[in-house]
Design a protein around this motif. Structure first.
Motif: not given
Ligand code: G1P
Length: 297
Positions: A5-14
């Protein structure tokens, strides 16, 4: 061998409407817990789990987040000139390596599932992590690291879960467990996003930390709207569960839902109490507040 697991997604559009007017000009992810913005805790957790690249799915008015993870040239130059070594080291410690972050915009507030789908090209064909930045987790070992360790044993998809009181299940995604894998990990047999009160299959909520296989993107691409009229990640995970195993992890630690005021304030107290100097002043203050008789109704 499971792919790392090399990449992470952080949803910060809220939009952070629950914290208006604080979030009118400042993204909710930049609100402070003690001396760090919320988003910094989440990025630190990801990096402590070995994540090499972070994909921020942003929206309009979120550029401050990009600035926060960049070099602040004027500031750092001034600190250098003034020999403020400790402050400089602190900035350096929290700054990701050049080229290890990506920013893409969600463009329209269509839901968490849609936000994750927006990261598909940057993630590519490999398993990845998702960390919801409303939630910060206080634990000995990074929560995501605990999940990566479980992933190393069982592969597939992993979801962090935590018990919530029965009267709060309708605010979260809820999982139903099947066979136990070991003390804290189990196979998942069902999940539902924001079940109507009284209909939840358990009181185990999805805490906002996921390890997912890239096949989720194809499912997200034609996922219809679900709870709240939004494209829900939970609905596509349920579809993926027909093809791939999902495991839950009751992680060691405690989450704080900083998307609401009680969680945000609790996190400030809990993390503040970690600093012995702050604790020395906070404890007598809290005793005073709690000891004070409630105002007459
Ligand atoms: C999201 C997820 C939900 C999860 C929650 C954790 O909901 O959809 O499954 O339990 O985060 O905070 P949201 O809080 O964005 O409505």
């Amino acid at each position: 061998m499971n792919k790392p697991i090399r990449k992470a997604v952080l949803p910060v559009a809220g939009l952070g409407t629950r914290f208006l007017p604080a979030t009118k000009a400042v993204p909710k992810e930049m609100l402070t817990i003690v001396d760090r913005p919320i988003i910094q805790y989440v990025v630190d957790e990801a990096r402590a789990a070995g994540i090499e690249h972070i994909v921020f799915v942003t929206g309009r008015n979120k550029h401050v987040i990009e600035d926060h993870f960049d070099m602040a040239y004027e500031l750092e130059d001034t600190l250098k000139a003034r020999n403020k070594t400790a402050a400089l080291e602190l900035l350096e410690k929290h700054r990701p390596q050049p080229g290890s972050t990506s920013f893409t915009r969600q463009q329209a507030p269509l839901g968490l599932g849609h936000a994750i789908w927006c990261a598909r090209d940057i993630i590519g064909n490999e398993p990845f992590a998702v960390l919801l930045p409303d939630v910060i987790i206080k634990s000995q070992v990074s929560c995501l690291k605990q999940m990566v360790d479980l992933y190393g044993q069982v592969g597939g998809n992993i979801i962090a879960v935590e018990e919530v009181p029965d009267d709060q299940t309708h605010n979260y995604g809820i999982v139903e467990l099947a066979k136990e894998i070991n003390g804290n990990a189990s196979h998942i047999s069902n999940m539902v996003e924001k079940p109507a009160p009284g209909t939840a299959p358990s009181n185990l909520m999805i805490t906002g930390r996921y390890i997912l296989q890239p096949e989720i993107f194809e499912l997200l691409s034609h996922q219809g709207a679900g709870a709240g009229g939004e494209i829900q990640l939970t609905d596509s995970m349920l579809a993926l569960m027909k093809e791939q195993p999902f495991a839950s992890l009751k992680f060691e630690g405690r989450s704080y839902d900083c998307g609401n005021k009680p969680g945000f304030l609790s996190a400030n107290i809990a993390f503040g109490m970690d600093d012995p100097k702050l604790a020395e002043e906070l404890v007598p203050f809290m005793m005073e507040i709690i000891g004070r008789p409630l105002a007459a109704e």
